[in-house]
Design a protein around this motif. Structure first.
Motif, PDB file in Angstrom:
ATOM      1  N   ILE A 235       1.075  -1.096   0.158  1.00 40.80           N
ATOM      2  CA  ILE A 235      -0.083  -0.086  -0.125  1.00 40.80           C
ATOM      3  C   ILE A 235       0.773   1.334   0.126  1.00 40.80           C
ATOM      4  CG2 ILE A 235      -1.639   1.404   1.339  1.00 40.80           C
ATOM      5  CD1 ILE A 235      -2.697  -1.163  -0.049  1.00 40.80           C
ATOM      6  N   LEU A 236       1.894   1.383   0.809  1.00 39.21           N
ATOM      7  CA  LEU A 236       2.694   2.543   0.848  1.00 39.21           C
ATOM      8  C   LEU A 236       3.577   2.848  -0.634  1.00 39.21           C
ATOM      9  CD1 LEU A 236       4.568   1.717   4.314  1.00 39.21           C
ATOM     10  CD2 LEU A 236       2.641   3.194   3.661  1.00 39.21           C
ATOM     11  N   LEU A 237       3.695   1.630  -1.162  1.00 40.30           N
ATOM     12  CA  LEU A 237       4.513   1.926  -2.237  1.00 40.30           C
ATOM     13  C   LEU A 237       3.468   2.242  -3.366  1.00 40.30           C
ATOM     14  CD1 LEU A 237       6.875  -1.288  -2.192  1.00 40.30           C
ATOM     15  CD2 LEU A 237       7.540   1.494  -2.283  1.00 40.30           C
ATOM     16  N   ASP A 238       2.191   1.633  -3.468  1.00 40.26           N
ATOM     17  CA  ASP A 238       1.288   1.900  -4.372  1.00 40.26           C
ATOM     18  C   ASP A 238       0.855   3.693  -4.077  1.00 40.26           C
ATOM     19  OD1 ASP A 238      -0.783   1.030  -6.282  1.00 40.26           O
ATOM     20  OD2 ASP A 238      -2.133   1.894  -4.674  1.00 40.26           O
ATOM     21  N   PHE A 239       0.901   4.095  -3.030  1.00 39.54           N
ATOM     22  CA  PHE A 239       0.662   5.565  -2.693  1.00 39.54           C
ATOM     23  C   PHE A 239       1.592   6.386  -3.350  1.00 39.54           C
ATOM     24  CE2 PHE A 239       0.640   9.000   0.284  1.00 39.54           C
ATOM     25  CZ  PHE A 239      -0.340   9.715   0.011  1.00 39.54           C
ATOM     26  N   LEU A 240       2.796   6.106  -3.219  1.00 41.91           N
ATOM     27  CA  LEU A 240       4.048   6.835  -3.925  1.00 41.91           C
ATOM     28  C   LEU A 240       3.774   6.782  -5.319  1.00 41.91           C
ATOM     29  CD1 LEU A 240       6.990   5.780  -1.309  1.00 41.91           C
ATOM     30  CD2 LEU A 240       5.679   8.071  -1.309  1.00 41.91           C
ATOM     31  N   GLY A 241       3.333   5.642  -5.841  1.00 44.02           N
ATOM     32  CA  GLY A 241       3.305   5.487  -7.514  1.00 44.02           C
ATOM     33  C   GLY A 241       2.257   6.321  -7.636  1.00 44.02           C
ATOM     34  N   GLY A 242       1.164   6.131  -7.111  1.00 46.68           N
ATOM     35  CA  GLY A 242      -0.147   7.215  -7.504  1.00 46.68           C
ATOM     36  C   GLY A 242       0.202   8.614  -7.594  1.00 46.68           C
ATOM     37  N   LEU A 243       0.889   9.340  -6.401  1.00 48.89           N
ATOM     38  CA  LEU A 243       1.324  10.397  -6.254  1.00 48.89           C
ATOM     39  C   LEU A 243       2.015  10.955  -7.414  1.00 48.89           C
ATOM     40  CD1 LEU A 243       1.965  11.129  -2.349  1.00 48.89           C
ATOM     41  CD2 LEU A 243      -0.226  11.762  -3.917  1.00 48.89           C
ATOM     42  N   ALA A 244       3.017  10.026  -7.857  1.00 43.05           N
ATOM     43  CA  ALA A 244       4.047  10.425  -8.868  1.00 43.05           C
ATOM     44  C   ALA A 244       3.404  10.502  -9.981  1.00 43.05           C
ATOM     45  CB  ALA A 244       5.250   9.336  -8.831  1.00 43.05           C
ATOM     46  N   ASN A 245       2.599   9.524 -10.684  1.00 43.97           N
ATOM     47  CA  ASN A 245       1.804   9.270 -11.753  1.00 43.97           C
ATOM     48  C   ASN A 245       1.185  10.651 -11.779  1.00 43.97           C
ATOM     49  OD1 ASN A 245       0.886   7.583 -13.921  1.00 43.97           O
ATOM     50  ND2 ASN A 245      -1.035   7.877 -12.934  1.00 43.97           N
ATOM     51  N   TYR A 246       0.447  11.016 -10.947  1.00 43.08           N
ATOM     52  CA  TYR A 246      -0.475  12.242 -10.977  1.00 43.08           C
ATOM     53  C   TYR A 246       0.481  13.406 -11.157  1.00 43.08           C
ATOM     54  CZ  TYR A 246      -4.472  15.472 -10.155  1.00 43.08           C
ATOM     55  OH  TYR A 246      -5.474  16.300 -10.490  1.00 43.08           O
TER      56      TYR A 246
END
Length: 274
Positions: free
Chosen positions: A188-199
């Motif tokens: 979840i933590l890594l998915d969260f960082l990926g989502g922020l970077a993608n946006y």
């Protein structure tokens, strides 16, 4: 196709894109490793994995088609203008390929490891079957009319729908068990960082082009980031605030202990290390 106006912004765009790729890609491994170490998938919701596989498969079809197909790109430019940039980057395609493979591996672990009493729900199976039947119908419609952009937009819409619902079974399961034991928070933590970077990557492209077309021209990528971030925050709330360090409820523990008793040899104490 439009080109970058600012070299620094282009570099930032690429850095953010590959950071999202790395974060999202690595996010699959904590759960796979946890399953391997426990030799069990108890606590991981099977519906989540099955829906996730459909989600990433349809997203791969969309990303690969828009990135590699000149016919699809031509229809995109005709709709949004030739002064726009393709909203799919190489890191999007690479992530989709990796995501399909790792989700398939997780599904294989569900088959071979201890599952307890958990099963895939009939609702999820029905949704997945219905989605692929719908996709097949749209494929033949698009094939006859050569509406390639419309067709991949359908796959993009499917992945948004699957993203919106795939987290729900796991969130409900955590709530009912009053525990996140067996579900990796590292994912979840890594998915969260990926989502922020993608946006952030999409914002950088919009600033450089002085246009926000890439947000609604690729609404799937936009919603993917926002929905993922929302559920990631929910899972972090469950793990760190609502059920920090909690084991499953008494009924769940009893069920786990009964399974252990069944697989423990009768001539050896259950407390003895295997």
């Amino acid at each position: 196709m439009a080109s970058w106006n600012s070299i620094p912004l282009e570099i930032i765009y690429q850095v953010l894109g590959w950071f999202a790729f790395v974060s999202w890609s690595i996010s699959f491994y904590p759960q796979v490793i946890l399953n391997f170490r426990r030799k069990s998938v108890v606590g991981l919701n099977f519906d989540f994995v099955l829906l996730n596989l459909t989600k990433h498969s349809t997203y791969l079809i969309y990303n690969a088609s828009l990135y590699f197909s000149s016919a699809v790109q031509k229809q995109y430019f005709e709709k949004y203008g030739y002064d726009q940039m393709i909203p799919v980057a190489a890191n999007d395609v690479a992530f989709s390929i990796h995501a399909v493979l790792l989700t398939a591996i997780t599904l294989f672990q569900i088959v071979i490891y201890d599952r307890g009493t958990q099963i895939v729900s009939k609702i999820s199976l029905t949704i997945v079957i219905a989605v692929w039947i719908f996709a097949a119908i749209c494929f033949f419609i698009g094939l006859s009319s050569h509406s390639w952009l419309w067709l991949i937009s359908i796959f993009n819409s499917i992945q948004v729908f699957m993203t919106a619902i795939k987290y729900i079974p796991q969130a409900i399961m955590n709530f009912l068990r009053k525990s996140t034991d067996g579900f990796s928070i590292g994912n979840i933590l890594l998915d969260f960082l990926g989502g922020l970077a993608n946006y952030a990557q999409m914002v950088v492209q919009s600033i450089d082009q002085n246009s926000w077309v890439n947000f609604y021209g690729n609404i799937g990528k936009t919603l993917l980031s926002l929905i993922s971030i929302f559920f990631d925050l929910l899972f972090m709330l469950q793990h760190y605030v609502l059920y920090p360090g909690k084991r499953p409820t008494v009924s769940q523990k009893a069920d786990d202990e009964s399974r252990e008793a069944l697989i423990t040899p009768p001539d050896r104490p259950q407390s003895e290390d295997v």
